[in-house]
Design an enzyme around this catalytic site. Structure first.
Site, PDB file in Angstrom:
ATOM      1  N   GLY A  16      10.682  -2.378  -5.986  1.00 23.15           N
ATOM      2  CA  GLY A  16      10.221  -3.461  -6.847  1.00 23.15           C
ATOM      3  C   GLY A  16       9.279  -2.954  -7.921  1.00 23.15           C
ATOM      4  N   GLU A  35      -0.305   4.637  -6.830  1.00 25.49           N
ATOM      5  CA  GLU A  35       0.419   4.949  -5.591  1.00 25.49           C
ATOM      6  C   GLU A  35      -0.519   5.659  -4.614  1.00 25.49           C
ATOM      7  OE1 GLU A  35       3.522   4.495  -4.039  1.00 25.49           O
ATOM      8  OE2 GLU A  35       2.462   5.637  -2.485  1.00 25.49           O
ATOM      9  N   GLY A 110       9.824   3.831  -0.235  1.00 27.09           N
ATOM     10  CA  GLY A 110      10.865   3.918   0.785  1.00 27.09           C
ATOM     11  C   GLY A 110      12.068   4.755   0.381  1.00 27.09           C
ATOM     12  N   ASN A 114      14.458   6.815   3.216  1.00 23.42           N
ATOM     13  CA  ASN A 114      15.476   5.940   3.791  1.00 23.42           C
ATOM     14  C   ASN A 114      16.850   6.598   3.865  1.00 23.42           C
ATOM     15  OD1 ASN A 114      16.855   5.410   1.316  1.00 23.42           O
ATOM     16  ND2 ASN A 114      15.443   3.743   0.840  1.00 23.42           N
ATOM     17  N   GLY A 115      17.767   5.883   4.504  1.00 26.69           N
ATOM     18  CA  GLY A 115      19.102   6.402   4.750  1.00 26.69           C
ATOM     19  C   GLY A 115      20.062   6.230   3.587  1.00 26.69           C
ATOM     20  N   VAL A 245      -5.091   1.035  -3.694  1.00 24.63           N
ATOM     21  CA  VAL A 245      -5.766  -0.183  -4.146  1.00 24.63           C
ATOM     22  C   VAL A 245      -6.326  -0.906  -2.928  1.00 24.63           C
ATOM     23  CG1 VAL A 245      -5.515  -2.380  -5.351  1.00 24.63           C
ATOM     24  CG2 VAL A 245      -4.219  -0.377  -6.114  1.00 24.63           C
ATOM     25  N   GLU A 356      24.912  -0.369  11.457  1.00 24.15           N
ATOM     26  CA  GLU A 356      25.215   0.914  10.846  1.00 24.15           C
ATOM     27  C   GLU A 356      25.454   1.940  11.943  1.00 24.15           C
ATOM     28  OE1 GLU A 356      21.369   1.638   8.964  1.00 24.15           O
ATOM     29  OE2 GLU A 356      21.326   3.670   9.738  1.00 24.15           O
ATOM     30  N   HIS A 441      12.921  -2.366   8.053  1.00 19.47           N
ATOM     31  CA  HIS A 441      13.190  -3.349   6.992  1.00 19.47           C
ATOM     32  C   HIS A 441      12.175  -4.488   6.982  1.00 19.47           C
ATOM     33  CE1 HIS A 441      17.745  -2.158   7.470  1.00 19.47           C
ATOM     34  NE2 HIS A 441      17.034  -1.212   6.879  1.00 19.47           N
ATOM     35  N   GLY A 469       9.664  -6.305  -1.581  1.00 17.11           N
ATOM     36  CA  GLY A 469      10.263  -6.885  -0.384  1.00 17.11           C
ATOM     37  C   GLY A 469       9.475  -8.031   0.222  1.00 17.11           C
ATOM     38  N   ASN A 479      21.039  -3.762   4.794  1.00 14.70           N
ATOM     39  CA  ASN A 479      19.914  -2.913   4.399  1.00 14.70           C
ATOM     40  C   ASN A 479      19.386  -3.432   3.060  1.00 14.70           C
ATOM     41  OD1 ASN A 479      22.405  -1.638   5.532  1.00 14.70           O
ATOM     42  ND2 ASN A 479      20.883  -0.185   6.241  1.00 14.70           N
ATOM     43  N   PHE A 481      17.389  -2.522   0.194  1.00 15.59           N
ATOM     44  CA  PHE A 481      16.839  -2.102  -1.105  1.00 15.59           C
ATOM     45  C   PHE A 481      17.636  -2.540  -2.325  1.00 15.59           C
ATOM     46  CE2 PHE A 481      18.678   2.360  -0.263  1.00 15.59           C
ATOM     47  CZ  PHE A 481      19.550   2.386  -1.355  1.00 15.59           C
TER      48      PHE A 481
HETATM   49  P1  FDA Z   1       8.337   0.285  -0.728  1.00 13.78           P
HETATM   50  O1  FDA Z   1       7.859   0.266   0.679  1.00 13.78           O
HETATM   51  O2  FDA Z   1       9.553   1.060  -1.046  1.00 13.78           O
HETATM   52  O3  FDA Z   1       7.185   0.846  -1.663  1.00 13.78           O
HETATM   53  C1  FDA Z   1       5.846   0.460  -1.541  1.00 13.78           C
HETATM   54  C2  FDA Z   1       4.982   1.578  -2.101  1.00 13.78           C
HETATM   55  O4  FDA Z   1       3.661   1.089  -2.288  1.00 13.78           O
HETATM   56  C3  FDA Z   1       4.869   2.788  -1.182  1.00 13.78           C
HETATM   57  O5  FDA Z   1       5.096   3.960  -1.929  1.00 13.78           O
HETATM   58  C4  FDA Z   1       3.443   2.714  -0.656  1.00 13.78           C
HETATM   59  O6  FDA Z   1       2.876   3.993  -0.372  1.00 13.78           O
HETATM   60  C5  FDA Z   1       2.724   2.042  -1.807  1.00 13.78           C
HETATM   61  N1  FDA Z   1       1.521   1.303  -1.406  1.00 13.78           N
HETATM   62  C6  FDA Z   1       1.383   0.445  -0.375  1.00 13.78           C
HETATM   63  N2  FDA Z   1       0.150  -0.092  -0.359  1.00 13.78           N
HETATM   64  C7  FDA Z   1      -0.523   0.435  -1.413  1.00 13.78           C
HETATM   65  C8  FDA Z   1      -1.837   0.273  -1.934  1.00 13.78           C
HETATM   66  N3  FDA Z   1      -2.725  -0.553  -1.358  1.00 13.78           N
HETATM   67  N4  FDA Z   1      -2.192   0.984  -3.031  1.00 13.78           N
HETATM   68  C9  FDA Z   1      -1.308   1.845  -3.624  1.00 13.78           C
HETATM   69  N5  FDA Z   1      -0.039   2.027  -3.170  1.00 13.78           N
HETATM   70  C10 FDA Z   1       0.348   1.323  -2.094  1.00 13.78           C
HETATM   71  N6  FDA Z   1      16.990   0.235   3.047  1.00 13.78           N
HETATM   72  C11 FDA Z   1      18.248   0.264   2.572  1.00 13.78           C
HETATM   73  O7  FDA Z   1      18.624  -0.588   1.761  1.00 13.78           O
HETATM   74  N7  FDA Z   1      19.119   1.227   3.004  1.00 13.78           N
HETATM   75  C12 FDA Z   1      18.764   2.170   3.921  1.00 13.78           C
HETATM   76  O8  FDA Z   1      19.587   3.056   4.271  1.00 13.78           O
HETATM   77  C13 FDA Z   1      17.441   2.152   4.428  1.00 13.78           C
HETATM   78  N8  FDA Z   1      17.037   3.037   5.384  1.00 13.78           N
HETATM   79  C14 FDA Z   1      15.695   3.107   5.727  1.00 13.78           C
HETATM   80  C15 FDA Z   1      15.244   4.137   6.562  1.00 13.78           C
HETATM   81  C16 FDA Z   1      13.883   4.257   6.821  1.00 13.78           C
HETATM   82  C17 FDA Z   1      13.393   5.369   7.717  1.00 13.78           C
HETATM   83  C18 FDA Z   1      12.958   3.340   6.244  1.00 13.78           C
HETATM   84  C19 FDA Z   1      11.486   3.464   6.497  1.00 13.78           C
HETATM   85  C20 FDA Z   1      13.421   2.326   5.436  1.00 13.78           C
HETATM   86  C21 FDA Z   1      14.773   2.197   5.171  1.00 13.78           C
HETATM   87  N9  FDA Z   1      15.245   1.194   4.330  1.00 13.78           N
HETATM   88  C22 FDA Z   1      16.555   1.183   3.927  1.00 13.78           C
HETATM   89  C23 FDA Z   1      14.343   0.149   3.812  1.00 13.78           C
HETATM   90  C24 FDA Z   1      13.922   0.362   2.359  1.00 13.78           C
HETATM   91  O9  FDA Z   1      13.483   1.683   2.148  1.00 13.78           O
HETATM   92  C25 FDA Z   1      12.831  -0.656   2.027  1.00 13.78           C
HETATM   93  O10 FDA Z   1      13.369  -1.945   2.195  1.00 13.78           O
HETATM   94  C26 FDA Z   1      12.326  -0.522   0.607  1.00 13.78           C
HETATM   95  O11 FDA Z   1      11.796   0.763   0.373  1.00 13.78           O
HETATM   96  C27 FDA Z   1      11.263  -1.577   0.297  1.00 13.78           C
HETATM   97  O12 FDA Z   1      10.988  -1.547  -1.090  1.00 13.78           O
HETATM   98  P2  FDA Z   1       9.669  -2.184  -1.681  1.00 13.78           P
HETATM   99  O13 FDA Z   1       9.759  -2.146  -3.159  1.00 13.78           O
HETATM  100  O14 FDA Z   1       9.433  -3.495  -1.034  1.00 13.78           O
HETATM  101  O15 FDA Z   1       8.459  -1.242  -1.195  1.00 13.78           O
END
Ligand code: FDA
Length: 501
Positions: A16, A35, A110, A114-115, A245, A356, A441, A469, A479, A481
């Site tokens: 996002g 970040e 993520g 992720n996968g 933050v 999956e 997720h 998310g 999944n 993303f």
């Molecule tokens: P996302 O979590 O990607 O990003 C948030 C970012 O904000 C992070 O970099 C974090 O460090 C940062 N952050 C958080 N708090 C903060 C703060 N206070 N200050 C500064 N930075 C901060 N999905 C899919 O569609 N297919 C797949 O195959 C997979 N497989 C999978 C495997 C594994 C191991 C995981 C952990 C996850 C998946 N997913 C997935 C899920 C997918 O990765 C997930 O849904 C998205 O990354 C979420 O995207 P967002 O934009 O919501 O946040």
């Protein structure tokens, strides 16, 4: 010292956040991304491989942890986790009582861990979870846009049939078909041409070298190569790393003031920074964005934030399980870390499941089939603010996961019956066969149309947005993303057209 000012700030660098920053940058708006994790892809250490693999994890594997915490915690009940040094590593497992949440840390969020499965939800289900969003427009315009920009590609079905690295998927497919279940290929942002060259020994191995959840050194089109590269390419976007933050408040001029904790690579706080901005986009993920908003409301900094903040959270019905195969059903010592096939029973009226077929890349034959099932579970949890730790606590109870287990069990009992196979009970630390104490997720906490308007504008506070998310109401059925990316594209198009002059 007065706070440093940036016209727009985006918190986080996941899906996002990356969409928001790119579109802001293209519109000519100077934008700062913050970040908490580190930059992974331009290391100056001379090591061309920034990430470690799953079999030999080191400090880079996990975020500020003394041990790895694998989703498959044991094998024949032996603990397979390892001691590591505390470091700002790439994978975090955030513990909240009965539920822990895996998230990526670093530039790309993520997308680093992720996968790579890039699946758009079934249209009817998307319309069910977000009835106020125009599904026609999403499927005509924003899902295709997200897929193009993310670099989604499809496996060559002929290669799939012959690849040694997908024997494990073909075995599971045969078992599913024997039980009358349908399978489907899943699109990916891992470059399947690269993977084919890995198998041919032409390029360094990544998916075929046990690399997934601690990062991929090659082959994966993570956000740093797609949306974030495009954002930086506009010349209007900068990224500050190891910036966490902590607090958001209102500035006298109607903008926002941020308090940011500066970290070193061992996680120690080495300073704080004050920043001010006119437009603030929260892309810190379901956990991160929800916590920032809840803290702001409960400390009185943004006291008018709506009641809906912290509500509507779900784990996308995640359940992990393993099956023991017959001796003749070898799954192969070489397994691609990137899933390419799913078992699709989402239309089952009683037990909708999209599972999956997951790898178990151990480098030796395990006679094991692993699955991550996504189920339709109506249970939702809330976050509450804990003053003593100044953090958000997720109040998910183990019994809320029971409907997910019931659905996964219905599918896999059928599969086991048809193949005369059994579940594994040695994989999750104790003797349980279904693991749903974690999720990959996390979804919800600032749900679209409840905590925000229909475009992610937070109720009560102008020019404050949620873009990740946290907007999705606990479930996408696949999944997530691609859905997060497409929704962010849709929301940003509207916000840029209406909220900037
Ligand atoms: P996302 O979590 O990607 O990003 C948030 C970012 O904000 C992070 O970099 C974090 O460090 C940062 N952050 C958080 N708090 C903060 C703060 N206070 N200050 C500064 N930075 C901060 N999905 C899919 O569609 N297919 C797949 O195959 C997979 N497989 C999978 C495997 C594994 C191991 C995981 C952990 C996850 C998946 N997913 C997935 C899920 C997918 O990765 C997930 O849904 C998205 O990354 C979420 O995207 P967002 O934009 O919501 O946040």
């Amino acid at each position: 010292a007065p706070a440093e000012h940036s016209p727009a700030v985006v918190i986080g660098t996941g899906y996002g956040a990356a969409v928001a920053a790119r579109r802001l940058g293209e519109a000519g708006i100077p934008t700062l991304m913050l970040e908490m994790g580190r930059q992974w892809t331009e290391l100056e250490t001379g090591d061309s491989n920034p990430f470690c693999d799953m079999l030999r994890p080191d400090k880079r594997a996990m975020w500020l942890a003394e041990r790895t915490e694998m989703p498959l915690a044991s094998f024949l009940w032996f603990d397979i986790n390892r001691k590591i040094d505390r470091y700002t590593g790439v994978l975090d497992r955030v513990h909240h009582g009965d539920m822990s949440v895996y998230v990526g840390r670093g530039v790309g969020g993520g997308s680093l861990v992720n996968g790579a499965m890039a699946v758009a939800p079934k249209r009817e289900y998307f319309a069910e979870i977000l009835p106020s969003v125009d599904a026609g427009e999403m499927y005509r315009k924003y899902f295709p846009l997200a897929e193009t920009e993310l670099g989604v590609n499809h496996i060559d079905p002929d290669w799939f049939e012959t690849s040694r690295a997908y024997r494990y998927a073909r075995v599971s497919r045969a078992h599913a078909h024997k039980a009358g279940l349908a399978t489907t290929f899943v699109p990916s942002v891992y470059d399947f041409d690269y993977m084919r060259r890995e198998e041919n020994g032409e390029v360094p191995r990544s998916a075929l070298a046990g690399e997934v959840i601690y990062g991929n050194n090659h082959g994966k089109r993570s956000l740093d190569q797609t949306y974030l590269a495009a954002a930086l390419g506009t010349g209007n976007v900068t990224i500050s790393t190891l910036h966490e933050v902590r607090a958001i408040e209102r500035a006298a001029d109607g903008g926002y003031l941020l308090t940011v904790r500066l970290l070193d690579e061992s996680g120690e706080t080495i300073g704080t920074r004050q920043l001010s901005t006119r437009y603030l986009f929260l892309g810190a993920g379901s956990l991160g964005s929800t916590e920032l908003l809840l803290r702001a409301r409960e400390t009185g900094a943004l006291a008018e934030l709506p009641e809906a903040i912290g509500k509507g959270w779900g784990p996308n019905g995640n359940v992990m399980l393993g099956r023991a195969n017959h001796v003749w059903d070898t799954t192969g010592a070489l397994q691609s870390g990137m899933p390419a096939l799913g078992i699709d029973a989402w239309d089952d009226p009683r037990h909708p499941v999209f599972a999956e077929i997951a790898p178990a890349p151990a480098g030796v034959e395990l006679w094991l089939s692993v699955y991550l099932a996504i189920t339709k579970n109506p249970e939702r949890a809330e976050f509450s603010y804990d003053r003593s730790t100044d953090s958000a606590r997720l109040n998910w109870r183990a019994d809320q996961g029971e409907p997910s287990i019931a659905s996964a069990k219905a599918m896999f009992d059928k599969l086991n019956r048809a193949n005369k196979t059994i579940y594994r009970s040695d994989l999750f630390g104790d003797t349980r066969r279904f693991e749903n104490r974690f999720t990959y997720h996390p979804l919800g906490g600032a749900v679209l149309g409840e905590a925000t308007d229909l475009y992610g504008r937070v109720h009560g506070y102008p020019r404050l947005y949620v873009t990740d998310g946290a907007l999705l109401p606990g479930s996408t059925g696949v999944n997530p993303f691609v859905t997060i990316t497409a929704l962010a594209e849709r929301n940003m198009a509207r916000v840029l057209a209406e909220d900037f002059d």
